[in-house]
Scaffold this motif. Structure first.
Motif, mmCIF file in Angstrom:
data_model
loop_
_atom_site.group_PDB
_atom_site.id
_atom_site.type_symbol
_atom_site.label_atom_id
_atom_site.label_comp_id
_atom_site.label_asym_id
_atom_site.label_seq_id
_atom_site.Cartn_x
_atom_site.Cartn_y
_atom_site.Cartn_z
ATOM 1 N N LEU A 34 73.190 91.442 -27.052
ATOM 2 C CA LEU A 34 72.153 90.425 -27.230
ATOM 3 C C LEU A 34 71.181 90.827 -28.334
ATOM 4 O O LEU A 34 70.808 90.005 -29.175
ATOM 5 C CB LEU A 34 71.402 90.217 -25.914
ATOM 6 N N HIS A 37 72.935 90.494 -31.735
ATOM 7 C CA HIS A 37 73.166 89.115 -32.167
ATOM 8 C C HIS A 37 71.880 88.329 -32.425
ATOM 9 O O HIS A 37 71.941 87.197 -32.917
ATOM 10 C CB HIS A 37 73.997 88.374 -31.134
ATOM 11 N N THR A 41 71.673 85.320 -35.328
ATOM 12 C CA THR A 41 71.456 83.979 -34.778
ATOM 13 C C THR A 41 70.287 83.302 -35.481
ATOM 14 O O THR A 41 70.364 82.121 -35.830
ATOM 15 C CB THR A 41 71.196 84.052 -33.261
ATOM 16 N N SER A 57 80.382 75.886 -38.872
ATOM 17 C CA SER A 57 80.511 77.342 -38.836
ATOM 18 C C SER A 57 81.164 77.895 -40.099
ATOM 19 O O SER A 57 80.834 78.994 -40.533
ATOM 20 C CB SER A 57 81.302 77.774 -37.603
ATOM 21 N N THR A 76 82.367 85.245 -34.863
ATOM 22 C CA THR A 76 81.035 85.552 -34.366
ATOM 23 C C THR A 76 80.055 84.445 -34.742
ATOM 24 O O THR A 76 79.226 84.042 -33.928
ATOM 25 C CB THR A 76 80.542 86.903 -34.914
ATOM 26 N N LEU A 79 80.723 81.600 -32.388
ATOM 27 C CA LEU A 79 80.197 81.898 -31.063
ATOM 28 C C LEU A 79 78.679 81.758 -31.023
ATOM 29 O O LEU A 79 78.126 81.133 -30.112
ATOM 30 C CB LEU A 79 80.592 83.316 -30.647
ATOM 31 N N LEU A 80 77.997 82.312 -32.022
ATOM 32 C CA LEU A 80 76.537 82.246 -32.044
ATOM 33 C C LEU A 80 76.047 80.818 -32.234
ATOM 34 O O LEU A 80 75.019 80.434 -31.679
ATOM 35 C CB LEU A 80 75.988 83.164 -33.128
ATOM 36 N N GLN A 82 77.630 78.150 -31.125
ATOM 37 C CA GLN A 82 77.835 77.486 -29.844
ATOM 38 C C GLN A 82 76.731 77.857 -28.863
ATOM 39 O O GLN A 82 76.239 77.003 -28.129
ATOM 40 C CB GLN A 82 79.192 77.852 -29.258
ATOM 41 N N CYS A 83 76.335 79.118 -28.866
ATOM 42 C CA CYS A 83 75.281 79.565 -27.951
ATOM 43 C C CYS A 83 73.910 79.016 -28.343
ATOM 44 O O CYS A 83 73.118 78.653 -27.480
ATOM 45 C CB CYS A 83 75.235 81.083 -27.909
ATOM 46 N N ALA A 84 73.634 78.967 -29.646
ATOM 47 C CA ALA A 84 72.322 78.516 -30.109
ATOM 48 C C ALA A 84 72.206 76.991 -30.115
ATOM 49 O O ALA A 84 71.104 76.459 -30.043
ATOM 50 C CB ALA A 84 72.041 79.057 -31.505
ATOM 51 N N GLY A 85 73.334 76.294 -30.230
ATOM 52 C CA GLY A 85 73.307 74.845 -30.138
ATOM 53 C C GLY A 85 73.544 74.042 -31.387
ATOM 54 O O GLY A 85 73.895 72.870 -31.282
#
Length: 99
Positions: A34, A37, A41, A57, A76, A79-80, A82-85
């Motif tokens: 975390l 990243h 992010t 991306s 990566t 993924l970041l 997708q997590c951040a929106g």
């Protein structure tokens, strides 16, 4: 759980989990991943915002290597994102109909 204002006792009973596990998780420091990243992010969200929300991306992955010089893989970045929106616009718009 606390964000949804659910009682920990009830939630732990329904999920068949120990209350102590929730409190241990809550007091745990952020993981190495975390922390690692967090900066990429921020850079990814900044690049996406600077592109007025159009970059996906692939373009976001190409951009940091040119300007910001962060070294992360395409997976990566995906993924970041997708997590951040943030999401890019769909590519290859159909041509405008001729009138």
């Amino acid at each position: 759980m606390a964000r949804e204002h659910l009682p920990v006792e009830l939630t732990s009973r329904v999920l068949h989990a120990a209350e102590s596990g929730y409190y241990a998780w809550q007091d745990r420091p952020p993981s190495n991943r975390l922390v690692k990243h967090a900066w990429p992010t921020e850079a990814i969200v900044g690049i996406h915002t600077a592109s007025r929300g159009t970059y996906g991306s692939r373009r976001v992955h190409a951009e940091p290597r040119l300007d910001v010089s962060i070294h992360v893989s395409h997976d990566t970045v995906e993924l970041l994102m997708q997590c951040a929106g943030p999401h890019g616009l769909p590519g290859n718009r159909p041509p405008a109909p001729s009138t």
